[in-house]
Enzyme design. Structure first.
Site, PDB file in Angstrom:
ATOM      1  N   HIS A  20       0.878  -1.172   0.000  1.00 33.57           N
ATOM      2  CA  HIS A  20       0.000   0.000   0.000  1.00 33.57           C
ATOM      3  C   HIS A  20       0.922   1.230   0.000  1.00 33.57           C
ATOM      4  O   HIS A  20       2.020   1.188   0.544  1.00 33.57           O
ATOM      5  CB  HIS A  20      -0.843  -0.048   1.278  1.00 33.57           C
ATOM      6  CG  HIS A  20      -1.901   1.005   1.390  1.00 33.57           C
ATOM      7  ND1 HIS A  20      -1.615   2.304   1.724  1.00 33.57           N
ATOM      8  CD2 HIS A  20      -3.240   0.945   1.239  1.00 33.57           C
ATOM      9  CE1 HIS A  20      -2.737   3.000   1.777  1.00 33.57           C
ATOM     10  NE2 HIS A  20      -3.742   2.202   1.475  1.00 33.57           N
ATOM     11  N   ASP A  67       3.304  -3.898   7.946  1.00 31.17           N
ATOM     12  CA  ASP A  67       2.031  -3.179   7.806  1.00 31.17           C
ATOM     13  C   ASP A  67       0.918  -4.187   8.109  1.00 31.17           C
ATOM     14  O   ASP A  67       0.649  -5.083   7.318  1.00 31.17           O
ATOM     15  CB  ASP A  67       1.932  -2.641   6.381  1.00 31.17           C
ATOM     16  CG  ASP A  67       0.560  -2.032   6.073  1.00 31.17           C
ATOM     17  OD1 ASP A  67      -0.373  -2.195   6.872  1.00 31.17           O
ATOM     18  OD2 ASP A  67       0.441  -1.408   5.003  1.00 31.17           O
ATOM     19  N   GLN A  82      -4.251  -4.952   7.277  1.00 28.78           N
ATOM     20  CA  GLN A  82      -5.201  -5.971   6.834  1.00 28.78           C
ATOM     21  C   GLN A  82      -5.027  -7.293   7.579  1.00 28.78           C
ATOM     22  O   GLN A  82      -5.654  -8.290   7.211  1.00 28.78           O
ATOM     23  CB  GLN A  82      -5.064  -6.222   5.319  1.00 28.78           C
ATOM     24  CG  GLN A  82      -5.366  -4.999   4.469  1.00 28.78           C
ATOM     25  CD  GLN A  82      -6.811  -4.536   4.568  1.00 28.78           C
ATOM     26  OE1 GLN A  82      -7.701  -5.272   5.003  1.00 28.78           O
ATOM     27  NE2 GLN A  82      -7.070  -3.302   4.162  1.00 28.78           N
ATOM     28  N   LYS A 127     -10.470  -0.385  10.683  1.00 24.36           N
ATOM     29  CA  LYS A 127     -10.626  -1.584   9.854  1.00 24.36           C
ATOM     30  C   LYS A 127     -10.973  -2.810  10.699  1.00 24.36           C
ATOM     31  O   LYS A 127     -11.065  -3.919  10.190  1.00 24.36           O
ATOM     32  CB  LYS A 127      -9.336  -1.855   9.078  1.00 24.36           C
ATOM     33  CG  LYS A 127      -9.035  -0.788   8.028  1.00 24.36           C
ATOM     34  CD  LYS A 127      -7.798  -1.149   7.254  1.00 24.36           C
ATOM     35  CE  LYS A 127      -7.251  -0.009   6.437  1.00 24.36           C
ATOM     36  NZ  LYS A 127      -8.066   0.311   5.263  1.00 24.36           N
ATOM     37  N   CYS A 166      -4.678   2.189  -3.705  1.00 18.13           N
ATOM     38  CA  CYS A 166      -3.468   2.790  -3.122  1.00 18.13           C
ATOM     39  C   CYS A 166      -2.270   1.866  -3.310  1.00 18.13           C
ATOM     40  O   CYS A 166      -1.435   1.720  -2.399  1.00 18.13           O
ATOM     41  CB  CYS A 166      -3.660   3.122  -1.639  1.00 18.13           C
ATOM     42  SG  CYS A 166      -4.938   4.334  -1.360  1.00 18.13           S
TER      43      CYS A 166
END
Ligand code: PMP
Length: 407
Positions: A120, A197, A200, A223, A362
């Site tokens: 991303h 990251d 998710q 999220k 993104c």
């Protein structure tokens, strides 16, 4: 096939108020259960004051609410030292924090920074810009022909002068669940920092920070059923202690002299200014909700929906499902429909009350490598069920019949 939702739709006021809505964009942001909304309003009704500053009872209550939230969110993410959880506005701010504060103190001209093709922009641009600013080498680990991270390429890129390997746990664009342990092993062979990251993965998997092996992990509350503007960075204590602060101001200092300043202890050193207490309290309520569902159940539910959606969409003529096979993906499916632009497709689906994401997600460096400008993505969460997938597949097939151009 019938897959029931894991969480009742009635727990989510927005979904309960829109019974026809098929919300398939949870990778962008999730809907919020009533318990999260109640926790936020309850905080303002009972406990609101500026934490850490006042000696009076109400300020102590706000401080307590903030700290208790930190403890429960750290526990949820498997971090045994809650003071190594720094609250931020979310993944983007967390990644900027480490790329800026650690990066400028540690990465020099001639050093190397390695990211992956799946990133991303939030885990790509800060590192790219750091490399440009200090004159470091910026390398991108490519995907294999199967659409997965090419670990042989990663091993070649991670040379002795590599200072950091930044990678996503789960790709928001294709859904890849990346092999964290293998990536960490390659990076740590040369003593490079690993920055993960987790935007998710925190909502979908048992993260287990202490055993994950990464040095730093970023996530976003919105999220994972929590409020927007909440989230954090978890990192190893020695890393945070050695790192200079990111922002300066109230709360993050120990002593301010006329000519020099010393820093507060963790986590305050990285939390300058009045914190987002409502965000932390709301996110704590969100993780309590997820814990009740059980993260293994959450993951299994999403995988089942992802697999079902992949199979059904792949069976529609002119649809191409991208990314690795569903068993190696998170709960999302990314696809293209020949001759129909994803933006047009998502508008046509919207007319059927189906909310999906269309665009580059993104991840422009990834889209370039895939040779597409954009894709359509459906992503699933605890309130989705197979009827949402059925509606999507029916609508995509109908768009195909109406608009796809014959060869
Ligand atoms: N990384 C990934 C993989 C994401 O999916 C997102 C959100 N789309 C981000 C980073 C950025 O998260 P946020 O906007 O919450 O900071």
């Amino acid at each position: 096939m019938s897959i029931k939702s894991l969480a009742p739709r009635s727990d989510f006021p927005l979904l309960a108020g829109n019974p026809k809505l098929h919300y398939l964009d949870s990778a962008a942001t999730t809907q919020k259960p009533q318990s999260v909304l109640d926790a936020i309003s309850g905080y303002y009704e009972r406990d609101n004051a500026n934490p850490h500053r006042g000696a009076y009872t109400l300020s102590a209550a706000a401080t307590e609410a903030y700290q208790t939230a930190r403890d429960s969110i750290a526990r949820f993410l498997g971090a045994s030292d809650p003071d190594t959880l720094i609250f931020t506005r979310g993944t983007t701010e967390s990644l900027n924090l480490i790329a800026t504060a650690w990066g400028h103190a540690n990465v020099k001209k001639g050093d190397r920074i390695v990211v992956t093709r799946l990133e991303h922009h939030a885990n790509f641009v800060p590192w790219q810009q750091l490399a440009l600013a200090v004159g470091a080498d910026f390398k991108i680990c490519e995907l294999s022909s199967e659409g997965e991270l090419d670990l042989t390429h990663l091993s070649e890129l991670v040379t002795k002068n590599t200072k950091v390997v930044a990678f996503g746990h789960v790709s928001n664009a294709l859904g890849n669940v990346n092999p964290v342990a293998d990536i960490v092993a390659i990076a740590h062979r040369v003593g490079a920092l690993t920055v993960c990251d987790g935007a998710q993965s925190a909502p979908h998997l048992n993260v287990g920070f202490d055993s994950l092996g990464v040095d730093a992990y970023a996530f976003s509350g919105h999220k994972m059923l929590g409020p927007m503007g909440s989230g954090g960075l978890i990192a190893k204590r020695d890393l945070l202690e050695a790192m200079p602060p990111y922002q300066m101001g109230g709360d993050m200092i120990s002593m301010v002299g006329d000519g020099a300043t010393t820093w507060n202890i963790l986590p305050h050193k990285f939390e300058a200014g009045t914190p987002n207490v409502e965000g932390a309290v709301g996110l704590a309520a969100a993780v309590a909700y997820l814990e009740k569902l059980g993260m293994d159940n959450v993951h299994a539910h999403e995988l089942a929906l992802g697999r079902y959606a992949s199979e059904c969409l792949a069976a529609v003529e002119d649809v191409t499902v991208l990314g690795p096979p569903p068993e190696r993906r998170g709960g999302l499916v990314t696809f293209t429909l020949r001759d129909v632009h994803p933006h047009d497709l998502s508008q046509l689906l919207d007319a059927e009350n189906i909310a999906v994401r269309a665009g580059h997600h993104c991840a422009q460096p990834l889209m370039r490598a895939l040779g597409v400008n954009a894709t359509t993505r459906a992503s699933f969460y605890v309130y989705n069920e197979s009827s949402d997938v059925d509606a999507l597949v029916r609508a995509v097939a109908s768009v195909r019949d109406r608009f796809a151009v014959a060869p």
